[in-house]
Write a protein that holds these residues in place. Structure first.
Motif, PDB file in Angstrom:
ATOM      1  N   LEU A 123       0.889  -1.305  -0.064  1.00  0.00           N
ATOM      2  CA  LEU A 123       0.063   0.160  -0.155  1.00  0.00           C
ATOM      3  C   LEU A 123       0.881   1.267   0.088  1.00  0.00           C
ATOM      4  N   ARG A 124       0.419   2.300  -0.864  1.00  0.00           N
ATOM      5  CA  ARG A 124       1.133   3.718  -0.999  1.00  0.00           C
ATOM      6  C   ARG A 124       0.208   4.833  -0.109  1.00  0.00           C
ATOM      7  N   GLU A 125      -0.936   4.582  -0.311  1.00  0.00           N
ATOM      8  CA  GLU A 125      -2.190   5.662   0.519  1.00  0.00           C
ATOM      9  C   GLU A 125      -3.290   5.032   0.193  1.00  0.00           C
ATOM     10  N   ALA A 126      -4.375   5.345   1.295  1.00  0.00           N
ATOM     11  CA  ALA A 126      -5.670   4.976   1.029  1.00  0.00           C
ATOM     12  C   ALA A 126      -6.470   5.948   1.978  1.00  0.00           C
ATOM     13  N   THR A 127      -7.695   5.986   1.398  1.00  0.00           N
ATOM     14  CA  THR A 127      -8.972   6.903   2.220  1.00  0.00           C
ATOM     15  C   THR A 127      -9.793   5.889   2.495  1.00  0.00           C
ATOM     16  N   VAL A 128     -10.107   6.103   3.686  1.00  0.00           N
ATOM     17  CA  VAL A 128     -11.319   5.049   4.188  1.00  0.00           C
ATOM     18  C   VAL A 128     -12.787   6.180   4.453  1.00  0.00           C
ATOM     19  N   THR A 129     -13.782   5.760   3.966  1.00  0.00           N
ATOM     20  CA  THR A 129     -15.150   6.475   3.943  1.00  0.00           C
ATOM     21  C   THR A 129     -16.077   5.495   4.436  1.00  0.00           C
ATOM     22  N   PRO A 130     -16.589   6.039   5.589  1.00  0.00           N
ATOM     23  CA  PRO A 130     -17.719   5.493   6.112  1.00  0.00           C
ATOM     24  C   PRO A 130     -19.067   5.315   5.261  1.00  0.00           C
TER      25      PRO A 130
END
Length: 208
Positions: A123-130
């Protein structure tokens, strides 16, 4: 960022010392907020590679995948991770199995399994969205390495927090063999030719 005010009588070195201590406490707090997860070791963890040929569709399953991830603490309202800060996945190339031993051997040759025994994703980057209670999505970018060639890919992942606080992540990504320097293999003296496009699908169960 809040401005830190010091009493006027403090010397400059002492101010720097206080700032260092304050920064260290904040950094330690951020580290403690991250929780390391690993696959739970059950047979429910599933990674499949599917493709087409001029004869029939085919599927290979990855046995004994290894994956570690760091999730932040859960939100109070939706009960989902606030972020995903790291994820490392790997599987032995020769742990890809189909129902045909002949196909397995030809696949290992095509993906240069002897020279490059590991298939991996970092993984390089991640965005978590509920999304709703106990459910979330992840927009992730990382490096997928096959046959010694690494390419940056984007993944859309669906996540769910179970009642025992295990986390289940699932998704699918399409790739092309030629992007990784792999010539699509053929079988039966060329009578069966494998297509260039593959679909990688996964369902992974993480526990603390």
């Amino acid at each position: 960022m809040k401005t830190i005010l010091y009493p006027a009588h403090l010397s400059r070195p002492f101010k720097y010392l206080l700032l260092l201590i304050f920064s260290s406490v904040l950094f330690a707090g951020n580290l403690q907020a991250q929780v390391n997860y690993k696959l739970n070791g059950s047979k429910d963890n599933l990674v499949k590679v599917s493709g087409k040929s001029n004869v029939h569709d085919w599927t290979m399953t990855a046995e004994n995948p290894v994956c570690e991830a760091s999730f932040a603490a859960f939100t109070a309202e939706e009960n989902v991770p606030k972020s995903l800060t790291s994820l490392n996945f790997s599987v032995n190339a020769k742990n890809l199995k189909s129902e045909s031993t002949s196909m397995n051997n030809r696949t290992y040759k095509a993906i240069k399994a002897d020279a490059f025994p590991q298939i991996s994703f970092k993984l390089r980057e991640a965005t978590v969205t509920p999304q709703q209670k106990n459910k979330f999505s992840v927009n992730a970018t990382g490096s997928l390495t096959i046959a010694g060639v690494s390419k940056v890919i984007s993944l859309q992942v669906n996540g769910e927090v179970k009642s025992d606080n295990t986390i289940v992540c699932s998704g699918q990504e399409n790739i092309k063999l030629t992007d990784y320097g792999i010539q699509p293999p053929s079988f039966m003296l060329g009578a069966m030719k494998v297509g260039n496009e593959l679909a990688i699908s996964f369902t992974l169960h993480f526990k603390k």
